[in-house]
Design a protein around this motif. Structure first.
Motif, PDB file in Angstrom:
ATOM      1  N   ASN A  72     -10.815  -0.172   4.796  1.00  0.00           N
ATOM      2  CA  ASN A  72     -10.558  -0.489   3.396  1.00  0.00           C
ATOM      3  C   ASN A  72     -10.030  -1.914   3.299  1.00  0.00           C
ATOM      4  O   ASN A  72      -8.848  -2.135   3.132  1.00  0.00           O
ATOM      5  CB  ASN A  72      -9.514   0.515   2.873  1.00  0.00           C
ATOM      6  CG  ASN A  72      -9.516   0.571   1.375  1.00  0.00           C
ATOM      7  OD1 ASN A  72     -10.314  -0.100   0.738  1.00  0.00           O
ATOM      8  ND2 ASN A  72      -8.608   1.343   0.803  1.00  0.00           N
TER       9      ASN A  72
ATOM     10  N   ASP B 262     -10.685  -5.954   1.847  1.00  0.00           N
ATOM     11  CA  ASP B 262     -11.402  -6.857   0.945  1.00  0.00           C
ATOM     12  C   ASP B 262     -11.775  -8.117   1.733  1.00  0.00           C
ATOM     13  O   ASP B 262     -10.891  -8.889   2.120  1.00  0.00           O
ATOM     14  CB  ASP B 262     -10.473  -7.190  -0.236  1.00  0.00           C
ATOM     15  CG  ASP B 262     -11.138  -8.130  -1.228  1.00  0.00           C
ATOM     16  OD1 ASP B 262     -12.238  -8.646  -0.914  1.00  0.00           O
ATOM     17  OD2 ASP B 262     -10.555  -8.349  -2.306  1.00  0.00           O
TER      18      ASP B 262
ATOM     19  N   ASN C 131       0.786  -1.215   0.000  1.00  0.00           N
ATOM     20  CA  ASN C 131       0.000   0.000   0.000  1.00  0.00           C
ATOM     21  C   ASN C 131       0.838   1.295   0.000  1.00  0.00           C
ATOM     22  O   ASN C 131       0.790   2.090  -0.938  1.00  0.00           O
ATOM     23  CB  ASN C 131      -0.882  -0.118   1.265  1.00  0.00           C
ATOM     24  CG  ASN C 131      -1.768   1.038   1.496  1.00  0.00           C
ATOM     25  OD1 ASN C 131      -2.174   1.696   0.568  1.00  0.00           O
ATOM     26  ND2 ASN C 131      -2.068   1.277   2.756  1.00  0.00           N
TER      27      ASN C 131
END
Ligand SMILES: NC(=O)c1ccc[n+]([C@@H]2O[C@H](COP(=O)([O-])OP(=O)(O)OC[C@H]3O[C@@H](n4cnc5c(N)ncnc54)[C@H](O)[C@@H]3O)[C@@H](O)[C@H]2O)c1
Length: 338
Positions: free
Chosen positions: A159, A161, A14
């Motif tokens: 954030n 998944d 990230n």
């Protein structure tokens, strides 16, 4: 004398994308020559972006790579081993915050850095936020009088998944804590820049995100050495929330507000500006701060310039988070530095 620093990006997840953008646009004296990630696809993707060589491990890169410095962007439980390995190899090191998960680990890293005698920086981009610096200058310039109190509000969108395995930052053993030890640092540093050193804290924290072992919200009071008390509110939100202000600093003659988001402004309220004057926009300065931090590092390596913030100073955010965690256990104010 070298005119550039050759660098390995270690951990191509990230934050590595923000660091690469920073290097590309704002740190012209850095050349990325190695991209390292245990996930070779990520290493190769970063290598393709940067023109570097990809490696699947730091150990391989230290043997076969060609670089003088490393930028370590790894999960918190990997910080100590990676930093110590790089110092032993004589590299200059930028290490993403926090330095490590606990203070004994930080001590070992600091000792390894001292033995190596190379440049060591803990990356905290808030040190370079133009709005935080401007706020400090306005306070120093007497624009709001004597500071009475302040508020920092860090609301971060979740954030994650759900199809992927539980992220490392949701695991206490890997992250060392929750929102306060992690993104909270970027709100604690500006408070320290604006108000000075934090003496003691009292906190309540909680968990409202099922899979996250560390705290997903925190409410704390920070008492600074100058006697000012500020509140620190942090929340990882999985549902829509209203916009917040990042900071509000209230003085005897006025107030400074730093708004959140890409449209954010730094506003000054005082007798001359009773309706608020827009002193500056907070973007793109906030995004560009990653480049500013890496440029600072390159100047320290190449020119011997002192870093804007020393590794010892960077312990302040970690120490504040750890004191918050102790306060949750004790129910009392806890000292940050002793
Ligand atoms: N300054 C900021 O704004 C900011 C924002 C996010 C993260 N961070 C910090 O950056 C660091 C990394 O966070 P992230 O969000 O980028 O994590 P991430 O999970 O997105 O990326 C980490 C990468 O490291 C790789 N990795 C893990 N262990 C490895 C090992 N032993 N060797 C090589 N590669 C390994 C993973 O495969 C992954 O690609 C943390 O210290 C975090 O606190 C800072």
């Amino acid at each position: 004398m070298a005119d550039h620093v050759s660098m390995a990006l270690v951990g191509c997840g990230n934050i590595a994308r923000a660091h690469w953008r920073g290097i590309r646009y704002h740190a012209p004296r850095i050349r990325v020559t190695a991209a390292v990630d245990a996930d070779i696809d990520r290493a190769e993707a970063m290598a393709a972006r940067t023109g570097a060589k990809a490696f699947a491990s730091l150990a391989d890169a230290l043997v076969d790579g060609d670089f003088d410095a490393v930028d370590l962007m790894l999960p918190h439980d990997q910080h100590e081993a990676a930093a110590v390995e790089c110092f032993a190899a004589g590299k200059h090191v930028v290490l993403e915050k926090p330095m490590a998960q606990d203070l004994p680990s930080c001590e070992r890293i600091l000792k390894a850095a001292e033995r190596a005698g190379t440049v060591f920086m803990v990356a905290e981009q808030a040190q370079y936020w133009p709005d935080a610096r401007e706020a400090r200058a306005l306070i120093d310039g007497g624009e709001i009088g004597a500071v009475i109190t302040a508020r920092a509000c860090f609301y971060d969108p979740l954030n994650v998944d759900p199809a992927q395995p539980r992220p490392w930052r949701f695991q206490l053993a890997r992250a060392g804590g929750g929102i306060s030890i992690d993104g909270g640092a970027h709100w604690i540093r500006p408070l320290r820049m604006m108000l000075g050193e934090i003496d003691e804290v009292i906190a309540a924290t909680g968990r409202h995100i099922a899979d996250m072992e560390g705290e997903s919200w925190a409410q704390a009071l920070f008492r600074f050495r100058n006697g000012v008390v500020a509140s620190f509110n942090a929340l990882l939100h999985a549902s829509p929330v209203a916009n917040t202000e990042d900071f509000r600093i209230t003085g005897s003659r006025g107030e400074i507000v730093i708004e959140h988001g890409r449209e954010g402004r730094l506003l000054l309220f005082n007798a001359a500006h009773p309706d608020g004057k827009t002193v500056m926009r907070t973007f793109p300065g906030k995004v560009d701060s990653y480049g500013a931090e890496l440029h600072d590092f390159s100047q320290a390596v190449l020119d011997g310039k002192a870093l804007e913030a020393s590794p010892a100073f960077s312990l302040g955010e970690l120490r504040t988070a750890l004191a918050m965690y102790r306060s949750v256990e004790s129910g009392r104010w806890e000292k940050v530095w002793s």
